[in-house]
Structures are given as C-alpha cells and as structure tokens.
Design an enzyme around this catalytic site. Structure first.
Site, PDB file in Angstrom:
ATOM      1  N   GLY A 103       0.824  -1.206   0.000  1.00  0.00           N
ATOM      2  CA  GLY A 103       0.000   0.000   0.000  1.00  0.00           C
ATOM      3  C   GLY A 103       0.859   1.258   0.000  1.00  0.00           C
ATOM      4  O   GLY A 103       0.567   2.234  -0.675  1.00  0.00           O
ATOM      5  N   SER A 134      -0.173  -4.718   5.304  1.00  0.00           N
ATOM      6  CA  SER A 134      -0.349  -4.945   6.733  1.00  0.00           C
ATOM      7  C   SER A 134      -1.835  -5.187   7.002  1.00  0.00           C
ATOM      8  O   SER A 134      -2.693  -4.858   6.177  1.00  0.00           O
ATOM      9  CB  SER A 134       0.154  -3.749   7.536  1.00  0.00           C
ATOM     10  OG  SER A 134      -0.559  -2.595   7.152  1.00  0.00           O
ATOM     11  N   ASP A 152      -1.222  -4.807  13.828  1.00  0.00           N
ATOM     12  CA  ASP A 152      -1.937  -4.445  15.059  1.00  0.00           C
ATOM     13  C   ASP A 152      -2.993  -5.507  15.343  1.00  0.00           C
ATOM     14  O   ASP A 152      -3.321  -6.303  14.467  1.00  0.00           O
ATOM     15  CB  ASP A 152      -2.584  -3.053  14.924  1.00  0.00           C
ATOM     16  CG  ASP A 152      -3.432  -2.916  13.660  1.00  0.00           C
ATOM     17  OD1 ASP A 152      -2.871  -2.624  12.604  1.00  0.00           O
ATOM     18  OD2 ASP A 152      -4.644  -3.161  13.749  1.00  0.00           O
ATOM     19  N   ARG A 172       7.300   1.938   1.225  1.00  0.00           N
ATOM     20  CA  ARG A 172       7.632   0.526   1.446  1.00  0.00           C
ATOM     21  C   ARG A 172       8.000  -0.144   0.121  1.00  0.00           C
ATOM     22  O   ARG A 172       8.815  -1.057   0.085  1.00  0.00           O
ATOM     23  CB  ARG A 172       6.488  -0.208   2.136  1.00  0.00           C
ATOM     24  CG  ARG A 172       6.979  -1.501   2.754  1.00  0.00           C
ATOM     25  CD  ARG A 172       5.956  -2.156   3.633  1.00  0.00           C
ATOM     26  NE  ARG A 172       5.574  -1.304   4.730  1.00  0.00           N
ATOM     27  CZ  ARG A 172       4.364  -1.282   5.258  1.00  0.00           C
ATOM     28  NH1 ARG A 172       3.418  -2.070   4.802  1.00  0.00           N
ATOM     29  NH2 ARG A 172       4.094  -0.486   6.266  1.00  0.00           N
ATOM     30  N   ARG A 219       8.941  -2.315  12.047  1.00  0.00           N
ATOM     31  CA  ARG A 219       8.078  -2.721  10.936  1.00  0.00           C
ATOM     32  C   ARG A 219       8.849  -3.307   9.769  1.00  0.00           C
ATOM     33  O   ARG A 219       8.453  -4.307   9.209  1.00  0.00           O
ATOM     34  CB  ARG A 219       7.223  -1.551  10.465  1.00  0.00           C
ATOM     35  CG  ARG A 219       6.128  -1.283  11.459  1.00  0.00           C
ATOM     36  CD  ARG A 219       5.066  -0.382  10.917  1.00  0.00           C
ATOM     37  NE  ARG A 219       4.003  -0.287  11.911  1.00  0.00           N
ATOM     38  CZ  ARG A 219       2.751  -0.008  11.645  1.00  0.00           C
ATOM     39  NH1 ARG A 219       2.385   0.210  10.404  1.00  0.00           N
ATOM     40  NH2 ARG A 219       1.859   0.046  12.589  1.00  0.00           N
ATOM     41  N   ARG A 262       2.101  11.238  -8.679  1.00  0.00           N
ATOM     42  CA  ARG A 262       1.416  11.385  -7.383  1.00  0.00           C
ATOM     43  C   ARG A 262       2.217  10.807  -6.223  1.00  0.00           C
ATOM     44  O   ARG A 262       1.644  10.457  -5.181  1.00  0.00           O
ATOM     45  CB  ARG A 262       0.034  10.727  -7.404  1.00  0.00           C
ATOM     46  CG  ARG A 262      -0.953  11.477  -8.265  1.00  0.00           C
ATOM     47  CD  ARG A 262      -2.288  10.800  -8.297  1.00  0.00           C
ATOM     48  NE  ARG A 262      -3.150  11.499  -9.224  1.00  0.00           N
ATOM     49  CZ  ARG A 262      -4.264  12.145  -8.864  1.00  0.00           C
ATOM     50  NH1 ARG A 262      -4.660  12.149  -7.633  1.00  0.00           N
ATOM     51  NH2 ARG A 262      -4.979  12.762  -9.766  1.00  0.00           N
ATOM     52  N   ARG A 275      -0.282  -8.655  -3.476  1.00  0.00           N
ATOM     53  CA  ARG A 275      -0.308  -7.585  -2.483  1.00  0.00           C
ATOM     54  C   ARG A 275       0.568  -7.989  -1.308  1.00  0.00           C
ATOM     55  O   ARG A 275       0.495  -9.129  -0.818  1.00  0.00           O
ATOM     56  CB  ARG A 275      -1.751  -7.341  -2.026  1.00  0.00           C
ATOM     57  CG  ARG A 275      -1.846  -6.508  -0.773  1.00  0.00           C
ATOM     58  CD  ARG A 275      -3.206  -5.920  -0.551  1.00  0.00           C
ATOM     59  NE  ARG A 275      -3.427  -5.580   0.849  1.00  0.00           N
ATOM     60  CZ  ARG A 275      -2.830  -4.575   1.502  1.00  0.00           C
ATOM     61  NH1 ARG A 275      -1.966  -3.800   0.894  1.00  0.00           N
ATOM     62  NH2 ARG A 275      -3.104  -4.346   2.783  1.00  0.00           N
TER      63      ARG A 275
END
Ligand code: HPA
Length: 236
Positions: A20, A90, A204, A24, A217, A43, A87
């Site tokens: 996403g 997280s 989470d 990353r 992370r 963008r 994909r």
C-alpha cells in the site's frame, strides 16, 4: 504511460508486488531486488523494477483502500500486461491465536462492498486467491520461522470503523484479519484471468490493542516480501 503510472510499456514486469505504502515499495525494491530502477513517480506512488534471482519484478505502491488499488491494478493489467499481482501489506488481527508480526496468507477476502460491487450487482461474489500462488506461498512460509496463518480476511472500506458489530461478525466467522485492498485485487484478477494473492503482516491486533512499533516494521515485513518473491518464482 497511463493516467496514474508514468512508466513506458515494457518498463513494468509481468510479476508485480503491491504494497500500500509507496515508501515501502522503495524499501522493498532497494532491499530485495538487484538493479532497482524507479519507473513511476506520478502522485508520489513510487514503483520500481529490478530483478530477483534473475527474474524481473516490479514493486508498485497501490495506495490505501480498494478504490486506489483498483486504479493501479487496472492500469497494470490492461496497459502493462501484469500477469501475477501480489499484495504485500499490513492488517489488523481478528483472532486471539493470530499475533502481531505473524503472516496471513489470504485464501479469500470478504467485503461489504468493493469498487466491483456496481458490476457484480446482486452477485455475492467470493473473491479468492490464485491456488498456485497460494500453495507456493504456504510452502515458502513453512520453510521460515515466522508464524503463518492461511484463511479468510476482511477487506474493509474504512480504517476507523464505526460499526463494531461488523468486526465481531467477521471474527465470529473465522476471519483472520482486516485490511482494505485484497478483495478488489482478487476480483480484478478473476475478471482479467490473472493470478493474484495477498500476503499480510499483522501490524496491530483489534482485540488486544497491541501494535508493531514503527521501528520494527521493516524487519517484520521482510519475511512477507521474501515469501511473495518465492511464491512468484518457486523454481528460482
Ligand atoms: N483495519 C483496517 N486496515 C488495516 C488495519 C486495521 O486495523 N491494520 C492494518 N490495516
């Protein structure tokens, strides 16, 4: 070049990993690929193409949520000829036996709605992963020490949920975790006869409130990237 991707046709590989977060994508490309080259900056949604064990791979940010992912996946499929879309993201855990930093390999992705709902109308379509990718990802994950769970996930339209009963029902029906993109990816792959999979790292926990600290992370996400690459190229 498309409306949202500045790359020339040919600069994007047939295998695309989609985090996403565009930063990353940069981190994963610089950490795991040989010769990563930035092929999209439109963008700020960074994309990189390089090689992994000699195989061409693109890592392209999808943005957050199904509408954003849908834009990038559509353009990757229809203009750039992407065949395999994985994909890497997280998710929030929804079961007591799923811990933070665990990996979830999503067999199915349930939704309330997705950008494809308007097409599917009264069809309650069941978006599911490509079996060959799922199987290869499970094999790759089992060779590592990371705790891995395989099952259904929930692709939500919102991060800030105002309907706790929805999460409760998903959890009651065995859903492992919640994220915001996979169902549309699986639906697009089905429509265009491509292969798709979502591999998620638990960031989470909805029931315990635990979260992976920001500085941990990258390390936790490394397992997921390697599982994705090994699933895409099981013979490499
Ligand atoms: N909800 C939705 N998406 C997410 C979450 C969550 O708790 N965690 C990571 N992605």
């Amino acid at each position: 070049m498309t409306v949202h991707i500045g790359a020339d046709v040919g600069q994007i590989a047939e295998t695309v990993l989609m985090p996403g977060d565009p930063l990353r994508a940069k981190w994963a490309a610089e950490t795991f690929l040989d010769g990563p080259e930035c092929i999209n900056r439109v963008r700020g949604m960074l994309g990189f193409t390089g090689t992994w064990k000699g195989n061409r791979v693109t890592i392209q940010g999808s943005g957050m949520g199904m509408p954003s992912l849908s834009i990038y996946a559509n353009e990757l499929i229809t203009t750039y000829g992407a065949q395999t879309l994985i994909r890497i993201g997280s998710c929030g855990a929804m079961q007591p036996d799923v811990g933070i930093r665990d990996v979830i390999i999503a067999m199915t992705a349930s939704t309330l709605t997705s950008p494809s709902s308007a097409i599917l109308r009264d069809i309650n379509f069941a978006p599911c992963a490509d079996w060959s990718l799922l199987n290869a990802a499970v094999t790759a994950a089992q060779a590592r020490t990371v705790q891995t769970h395989v099952g259904g996930i929930y692709s939500s339209d919102v991060f800030y949920a105002e309907r706790p009963d929805l999460d409760e029902q998903m959890a009651r029906h065995g859903i492992l975790g919640v994220e915001m993109e996979a169902a549309e990816l699986y639906t697009l792959a089905a429509r265009h006869k491509r292969r798709a999979l979502a591999i998620l790292t638990v960031s989470d926990h909805l029931q315990t409130g635990e979260a992976v600290p920001a500085q941990d992370r990258e390390q936790s996400f490394g397992d997921m990237v390697e599982i994705a690459l090994e699933a895409a190229f099981p013979d490499a």
